[in-house]
Design a protein around this motif. Structure first.
Motif, PDB file in Angstrom:
ATOM      1  N   LYS A  17      45.348  52.509  49.495  1.00 25.84           N
ATOM      2  CA  LYS A  17      45.377  51.383  48.711  1.00 25.84           C
ATOM      3  C   LYS A  17      45.170  49.963  49.257  1.00 25.84           C
ATOM      4  CE  LYS A  17      47.384  49.119  44.483  1.00 25.84           C
ATOM      5  NZ  LYS A  17      48.309  49.105  43.602  1.00 25.84           N
ATOM      6  N   GLY A  45      43.263  47.103  43.149  1.00 28.68           N
ATOM      7  CA  GLY A  45      43.070  47.653  41.813  1.00 28.68           C
ATOM      8  C   GLY A  45      42.332  49.102  41.746  1.00 28.68           C
ATOM      9  N   ASP A  80      44.533  51.844  41.795  1.00 28.77           N
ATOM     10  CA  ASP A  80      45.311  52.060  40.573  1.00 28.77           C
ATOM     11  C   ASP A  80      44.490  53.027  39.435  1.00 28.77           C
ATOM     12  OD1 ASP A  80      47.705  49.375  40.718  1.00 28.77           O
ATOM     13  OD2 ASP A  80      46.275  49.523  42.143  1.00 28.77           O
ATOM     14  N   HIS A 113      34.166  47.969  39.554  1.00 27.23           N
ATOM     15  CA  HIS A 113      35.659  47.325  39.318  1.00 27.23           C
ATOM     16  C   HIS A 113      35.262  46.009  39.992  1.00 27.23           C
ATOM     17  CE1 HIS A 113      37.669  51.299  38.616  1.00 27.23           C
ATOM     18  NE2 HIS A 113      36.324  51.736  39.336  1.00 27.23           N
ATOM     19  N   ASN A 134      40.626  48.419  31.623  1.00 33.18           N
ATOM     20  CA  ASN A 134      41.611  49.445  31.996  1.00 33.18           C
ATOM     21  C   ASN A 134      42.927  49.398  31.384  1.00 33.18           C
ATOM     22  OD1 ASN A 134      40.104  49.800  34.664  1.00 33.18           O
ATOM     23  ND2 ASN A 134      40.808  47.825  35.523  1.00 33.18           N
ATOM     24  N   ARG A 170      45.527  40.001  46.683  1.00 37.67           N
ATOM     25  CA  ARG A 170      44.833  39.925  47.629  1.00 37.67           C
ATOM     26  C   ARG A 170      44.478  38.392  47.879  1.00 37.67           C
ATOM     27  NH1 ARG A 170      40.008  41.542  47.165  1.00 37.67           N
ATOM     28  NH2 ARG A 170      39.730  41.503  44.990  1.00 37.67           N
ATOM     29  N   GLN A 224      38.367  34.597  44.945  1.00 40.10           N
ATOM     30  CA  GLN A 224      38.377  35.269  43.713  1.00 40.10           C
ATOM     31  C   GLN A 224      39.638  34.795  42.968  1.00 40.10           C
ATOM     32  OE1 GLN A 224      37.912  39.484  43.301  1.00 40.10           O
ATOM     33  NE2 GLN A 224      38.886  39.633  41.304  1.00 40.10           N
ATOM     34  N   LYS A 225      40.922  35.083  43.615  1.00 37.31           N
ATOM     35  CA  LYS A 225      41.966  34.829  42.862  1.00 37.31           C
ATOM     36  C   LYS A 225      42.476  33.395  42.447  1.00 37.31           C
ATOM     37  CE  LYS A 225      42.426  39.383  42.803  1.00 37.31           C
ATOM     38  NZ  LYS A 225      42.228  40.079  41.604  1.00 37.31           N
ATOM     39  N   THR A 264      52.127  39.682  52.987  1.00 39.93           N
ATOM     40  CA  THR A 264      52.660  41.127  53.294  1.00 39.93           C
ATOM     41  C   THR A 264      51.929  41.887  52.230  1.00 39.93           C
ATOM     42  OG1 THR A 264      53.992  42.753  53.746  1.00 39.93           O
ATOM     43  CG2 THR A 264      54.754  41.095  52.122  1.00 39.93           C
ATOM     44  N   SER A 307      53.555  44.581  49.802  1.00 36.42           N
ATOM     45  CA  SER A 307      54.468  45.604  49.765  1.00 36.42           C
ATOM     46  C   SER A 307      54.484  45.858  48.316  1.00 36.42           C
ATOM     47  CB  SER A 307      55.716  44.557  50.086  1.00 36.42           C
ATOM     48  OG  SER A 307      56.800  44.933  49.388  1.00 36.42           O
ATOM     49  N   GLU A 314      37.401  37.664  37.106  1.00 34.50           N
ATOM     50  CA  GLU A 314      38.345  38.719  37.253  1.00 34.50           C
ATOM     51  C   GLU A 314      37.779  40.066  36.481  1.00 34.50           C
ATOM     52  OE1 GLU A 314      40.744  40.646  38.986  1.00 34.50           O
ATOM     53  OE2 GLU A 314      41.500  38.635  39.078  1.00 34.50           O
ATOM     54  N   CYS A 347      38.939  42.986  35.595  1.00 30.36           N
ATOM     55  CA  CYS A 347      39.760  43.370  34.516  1.00 30.36           C
ATOM     56  C   CYS A 347      41.149  42.514  34.839  1.00 30.36           C
ATOM     57  CB  CYS A 347      39.937  44.798  34.126  1.00 30.36           C
ATOM     58  SG  CYS A 347      41.414  44.965  33.075  1.00 30.36           S
ATOM     59  N   GLY A 348      41.780  42.917  35.940  1.00 29.66           N
ATOM     60  CA  GLY A 348      42.976  42.473  36.105  1.00 29.66           C
ATOM     61  C   GLY A 348      44.043  43.411  35.924  1.00 29.66           C
ATOM     62  N   LEU A 349      44.937  43.887  36.644  1.00 28.61           N
ATOM     63  CA  LEU A 349      45.844  44.760  36.282  1.00 28.61           C
ATOM     64  C   LEU A 349      47.516  44.235  36.650  1.00 28.61           C
ATOM     65  CD1 LEU A 349      44.637  47.861  38.582  1.00 28.61           C
ATOM     66  CD2 LEU A 349      44.747  47.500  36.063  1.00 28.61           C
TER      67      LEU A 349
HETATM   68  N1  LIG Z   1      50.320  41.833  48.771  1.00 27.98           N
HETATM   69  C1  LIG Z   1      50.182  42.786  47.891  1.00 27.98           C
HETATM   70  N2  LIG Z   1      51.316  43.642  47.950  1.00 27.98           N
HETATM   71  C2  LIG Z   1      51.534  44.554  47.107  1.00 27.98           C
HETATM   72  N3  LIG Z   1      50.813  44.853  45.886  1.00 27.98           N
HETATM   73  C3  LIG Z   1      49.595  44.201  45.968  1.00 27.98           C
HETATM   74  C4  LIG Z   1      49.305  43.101  46.887  1.00 27.98           C
HETATM   75  N4  LIG Z   1      48.006  42.845  46.639  1.00 27.98           N
HETATM   76  C5  LIG Z   1      47.503  43.270  45.616  1.00 27.98           C
HETATM   77  N5  LIG Z   1      48.296  44.311  45.168  1.00 27.98           N
HETATM   78  C6  LIG Z   1      48.255  45.293  44.203  1.00 27.98           C
HETATM   79  O1  LIG Z   1      46.779  45.870  43.946  1.00 27.98           O
HETATM   80  C7  LIG Z   1      46.361  45.633  42.653  1.00 27.98           C
HETATM   81  C8  LIG Z   1      45.475  44.643  42.348  1.00 27.98           C
HETATM   82  O2  LIG Z   1      44.859  44.754  41.259  1.00 27.98           O
HETATM   83  P1  LIG Z   1      43.846  43.678  40.454  1.00 27.98           P
HETATM   84  O3  LIG Z   1      43.420  44.584  39.323  1.00 27.98           O
HETATM   85  O4  LIG Z   1      44.747  42.733  39.967  1.00 27.98           O
HETATM   86  O5  LIG Z   1      43.101  43.290  41.536  1.00 27.98           O
HETATM   87  P2  LIG Z   1      41.625  43.778  42.449  1.00 27.98           P
HETATM   88  O6  LIG Z   1      41.053  42.601  42.574  1.00 27.98           O
HETATM   89  O7  LIG Z   1      42.087  44.366  43.715  1.00 27.98           O
HETATM   90  O8  LIG Z   1      40.984  44.776  41.688  1.00 27.98           O
HETATM   91  C9  LIG Z   1      39.725  44.953  41.303  1.00 27.98           C
HETATM   92  O9  LIG Z   1      39.427  46.255  40.671  1.00 27.98           O
HETATM   93  C10 LIG Z   1      40.519  46.165  39.519  1.00 27.98           C
HETATM   94  C11 LIG Z   1      40.444  47.591  38.929  1.00 27.98           C
HETATM   95  O10 LIG Z   1      39.509  48.008  38.051  1.00 27.98           O
HETATM   96  C12 LIG Z   1      40.402  45.168  38.207  1.00 27.98           C
HETATM   97  O11 LIG Z   1      41.355  45.418  37.522  1.00 27.98           O
HETATM   98  C13 LIG Z   1      40.218  44.046  39.176  1.00 27.98           C
HETATM   99  O12 LIG Z   1      40.057  42.972  38.262  1.00 27.98           O
HETATM  100  C14 LIG Z   1      39.118  43.922  40.032  1.00 27.98           C
HETATM  101  O13 LIG Z   1      38.971  42.618  40.915  1.00 27.98           O
HETATM  102  C15 LIG Z   1      47.489  45.777  41.815  1.00 27.98           C
HETATM  103  O14 LIG Z   1      48.297  46.856  41.797  1.00 27.98           O
HETATM  104  C16 LIG Z   1      48.772  44.713  42.816  1.00 27.98           C
HETATM  105  O15 LIG Z   1      50.063  44.957  42.572  1.00 27.98           O
END
Ligand SMILES: Nc1ncnc2c1ncn2[C@@H]1O[C@H](COP(=O)(O)OP(=O)(O)O[C@H]2O[C@H](CO)[C@@H](O)[C@H](O)[C@H]2O)[C@@H](O)[C@H]1O
Length: 487
Positions: free
Chosen positions: A20, A23, A26, A173, A256, A309, A313-314, A363, A365, A386, A388-390
């Motif tokens: 992973k 997102g 997930d 995604h 999502n 991350r 974007q964030k 980190t 984590s 974004e 979707c955002g999880l």
């Molecule tokens: N430092 C860290 N430590 C632990 N966990 C961390 C972390 N950094 C990120 N994560 C985990 O990674 C996932 C991030 O998911 P997001 O949907 O918020 O964003 P992401 O941009 O990666 O996904 C992309 O794909 C998803 C899935 O379709 C869309 O929802 C999103 O909008 C799109 O940008 C979450 O489970 C989060 O907890």
């Protein structure tokens, strides 16, 4: 077999529980499980990375060869079988491409041969489907890494009986990541490196994997209705609007879900105290645990959290200019993330300077991300875009009010307190402007200080907002049936 029961080959470059970075992983876990619950037969295909989890349980089930043209040696690879709660996971094992420290790169630098790596992965996934004798009704591709699969189906495998009835679905995604590479990376696929079609090989010199997927997939979707509408506009489409517009009749947004097996405060094993919407005392204790983790004073101060991350974007372009002004207030803020070194550097400096109220932990984590979701009062997602955002969905489940910008899936899932106080579950601002962001942080702060009873009502309301993967899976099922001409 029941004609509505489908065979789905789900191809993803990461899968939660195995590998992973964000997102996508997930989704690649939760969606196949729900599709299985709907009665479909799903096989997941993913790379066998050096860091893949549970490799001690892997069983080699195939040894296969990818024949290239005469100028290059054949490529041998193995297929390792793993299991995701009973769903077969077939992992493509080739040391040259996947026995590396990172999934896509190291120290924030992408591997220069990512085009070749994922061209190989796409071909290997289809060869594995053949070797496995699993003739899929639907090949579900995810993101640019698998964007060539629909094209390969229409070229190399066009007359292969195994795929005669297969249709492809491509889920984007994140359309900002398109996979643009020089054609020299495509030597494994002479159908592309020698292609005379400018839509595939632009200027006869480079390829955009995502674009090729959007053009050739039977159906295309993204991960929220609002991001789907943004992708149809020049401003919101990362330069791809013409291609999404061309596919408008085969394109949609499917929101999502939240995987409540992993993200429920009632039974989350990664947090020190459990709680539910009737009794939030466990949440207060999680806040104390978070304050201790961050080495903050344990006191009744509003706690802001963020996990992501570290990329533009964030919304770091909105956060960094106003963070010091925000930290003048009596607040605590914990941020967990890894990524862009220039963002890391600035956050480290501020964290060092404002030790008593801002903690940046550089980190990745899972444990800390659960603790931040559980122990915070507010969760920040001021994203520039974004899909979707999880994390806002996880925040809602934990009664942590999301503070988001009104883009993509954030707009589809968060209801702003000022716009609709009765139904609100968070806060939302519109303009990508740091001062607007600071204003909304202050609005949240005021609510916390002046109206604790309203805060409690909103937290409980947030915990009652549900986004079940079973609903999303039913939408995907309808999309699959339409792709097959049965919907
Ligand atoms: N430092 C860290 N430590 C632990 N966990 C961390 C972390 N950094 C990120 N994560 C985990 O990674 C996932 C991030 O998911 P997001 O949907 O918020 O964003 P992401 O941009 O990666 O996904 C992309 O794909 C998803 C899935 O379709 C869309 O929802 C999103 O909008 C799109 O940008 C979450 O489970 C989060 O907890």
């Amino acid at each position: 077999m029941d004609s509505q029961k489908l065979k789905v080959l789900f191809i993803s470059s990461e899968v939660e529980g195995f590998s992973k970075t964000g997102g996508l992983a997930d989704v690649a876990k939760a969606l196949p499980l729900e599709l299985r619950n709907l009665g479909h037969e799903v096989i997941i295909i993913t790379p066998f990375y050096r860091t893949i989890a549970h490799q001690e349980d892997a069983k080699q089930v195939h040894e296969l060869t990818l024949h290239t043209d005469n100028s290059r040696p054949d490529i041998h690879f193995a297929v390792q079988q793993l299991s995701l709660d009973g769903i077969k996971v077939l992992a493509i094992d080739n040391a040259h491409y996947f026995d590396r420290a990172g999934l896509y790169g190291e120290e924030n630098n992408a591997y220069p041969d990512n085009g070749e790596r994922f061209a190989f992965f796409s071909l290997a996934a289809l060869l594995t489907s053949l070797a496995e004798d699993f003739a899929p009704d639907i090949i579900h591709c995810n993101d640019w890494h698998t964007g060539l699969v629909p094209y390969l189906l229409k070229t190399r495998f066009y007359e292969t009986p195994h795929f005669a009835h297969s249709k492809t679905v491509l889920t984007s995604h994140n359309s900002a990541y398109q996979g643009i590479f020089d054609k020299s990376q495509l030597n494994l696929i002479p159908e592309i490196s020698g292609c005379m079609d400018q839509r595939v090989l632009e200027n006869y010199s480079y390829i955009n994997f995502l674009k090729v997927g959007v053009i050739y997939a039977s159906k295309v979707n993204t991960v929220s209705p609002n991001y789907a509408s943004e992708l149809l506009t020049p401003l919101g489409s990362h330069g791809m609007s013409d291609h999404f517009i061309e596919r408008i009749h085969d394109f949609e947004g499917i929101l999502n879900g939240c995987d409540y097996n992993d993200w429920s405060p009632e039974n989350d094993k990664l947090i020190p105290f459990n709680f539910d919407s009737h009794d939030l005392s466990g949440k207060e204790k999680c806040k104390v645990a978070l304050q201790k983790e961050a080495e903050f004073e344990v006191s009744d101060v509003p706690m802001f959290g963020m996990v992501c991350r570290l990329t533009d974007q964030k919304g770091f372009g909105l956060i960094l200019p106003v963070l010091e002004r925000f930290l003048k207030h009596n607040v605590q803020f914990v941020l967990i993330g890894s990524g862009d070194p220039s963002i890391t550097g600035q956050l480290n400096a501020l964290s060092e300077h404002y030790k008593d109220r801002f903690k940046f932990i550089n980190t990745y984590s899972n444990r800390l991300s659960h603790l931040v979701e559980a122990g915070s009062d507010f969760f920040l997602m001021p994203s520039i875009f974004e899909p979707c955002g999880l994390n806002q969905l996880y925040s809602l489940a934990y009664g942590t009010l999301p503070i988001v910008r009104a883009v993509g899936g954030l707009k589809d899932t968060v209801i702003d307190y000022d716009q609709d106080p009765d139904n609100a579950n968070g806060f939302m601002f519109y303009d990508p402007n740091p001062n607007q962001f600071l204003n909304i942080l202050r609005r949240a702060l005021l609510l916390y200080i002046e109206h604790p009873e309203e805060m409690l009502r909103l937290k409980q309301q947030a915990m009652r907002s549900h986004f079940h993967w079973s609903d999303s899976a039913k939408h995907y099922q309808r999309l699959y049936l339409r792709a097959l001409g049965r919907g």
